[in-house]
Design an enzyme around this catalytic site. Structure first.
Site: not given
Length: 327
Positions: A110, A212
């Site tokens: 991240k 997703k």
């Protein structure tokens, strides 16, 4: 179509709401709340993030119903390579985090999070790169085009990146950035939060599509989108519990081709989960059904006011689902 019969009273009768403590802060939270549905075909997960309003959260409920009442697709592979996931932590914490993903040869890091600098992102990426051969980064749309171009240079000064995931927010920005840099670009939010999930691909704005299950409405809906995409697909979780991870593995196992490691190892980010977390073997997980442990469901049960919040949310989302499906 939404599998049935999945009436609202039936859904609520089958509902379990849990609060999962996290090992580190991720997406700004330390506890992950999800609603689980114990259906006739299996378990489904409704875990739309708390800030999502009903029009966006409804797809996540469709995914839960699909898993709980529908049937899974045929399995094409029994082994799904996964990536490690590294939140915005100091470099010193990187080895401990990576140890939770045994055998993983790819890591997603991240970057571009509030309060973080590009210099700290570079340090974190380099700490990961020292331990894992393949590194990708995820900016969650946090950069402008110029910032992303600068970051691409800084983050590849000491080694390559597999790709930059959602470096900028819009399709137009992604397309412009792709023309300016050589690092491949992956699209996530530009697909799952878009009215037209195929727009980013048609615009030539991405090299990889991150899909997703929950935000796209379920495994079958995801596979339908994947069939219309002519770039490689990566299946990733949306900070799912073990139930949601199982749905992601089902989708990954059903794809005709799978060229990259998938982001389905995020169960290691939880202190406790509703089922014993699957442990990667040589960096891979096997698709399998997950049945939550009743004792864990009780121990992790959300407070009564939070359970009621999720009930009210389902009541708000449910009519939107069936209006969309034409029922």
């Amino acid at each position: 179509m939404i599998p049935g019969p999945a009436t609202l009273p039936d859904l609520l009768d089958r509902l379990h709401v849990v609060a999962l403590p996290m090992r580190v802060r991720f997406r700004g939270i330390t506890t992950r709340e999800v609603a689980l549905i114990e259906g006739p075909s299996g378990w489904g997960e409704f875990g739309a993030f708390l800030e999502y309003q009903p029009p966006e959260a409804a797809a996540w409920l469709a995914s839960a119903i699909d898993a709980a009442y529908g049937q899974p697709p045929p399995v094409r592979r029994g082994r799904i390579p996964i990536n490690a996931t590294v939140p915005a932590v100091p470099p010193a914490q990187v080895p401990e985090l990576l140890a939770r993903f045994p055998g993983a040869r790819t890591a997603k890091v991240k970057v571009a999070e509030p309060g973080q600098t590009l210099a700290s992102d570079v340090e974190r990426v380099n700490a990961v790169r020292a331990l894992v051969p393949t590194v990708r980064v995820d900016a969650n749309g946090g950069w402008s085009v110029d910032q992303a171009a600068q970051a691409a240079v800084a983050l590849t000064a000491d080694g390559p990146l597999e790709y930059l995931e959602q470096p900028c927010a819009t399709v137009g920005e992604l397309a412009e950035l792709r023309r300016r840099i050589e690092v491949p670009i992956a699209a996530d939010e530009a697909i799952r939060k878009a009215e037209d999930p195929l727009a980013v691909v048609r615009a030539g704005a991405a090299d990889v599509a991150v899909l997703k299950v929950a935000p796209l409405g379920g495994v079958w809906a995801l596979l339908d989108i994947a069939a219309q995409i002519d770039i490689p697909v990566v299946i990733s979780s949306a900070l799912d519990s073990a139930v949601g991870i199982a749905a992601g593995l089902s989708a990954a196992a059903a794809l005709p081709q799978l060229q990259h490691a998938c982001g389905l190892g995020t169960g290691g980010l939880f202190v406790e989960d509703v089922a014993e977390p699957a442990i990667p073997v040589d960096g891979a997980l096997a698709p399998q059904r997950v049945v939550p442990d009743p004792a864990r469901l009780r121990a992790l049960g959300a407070a009564p006011d939070r359970r009621q919040w999720w009930i009210d949310r389902i009541k708000a989302c449910y009519p939107l689902l069936y209006r969309r499906s034409g029922d």
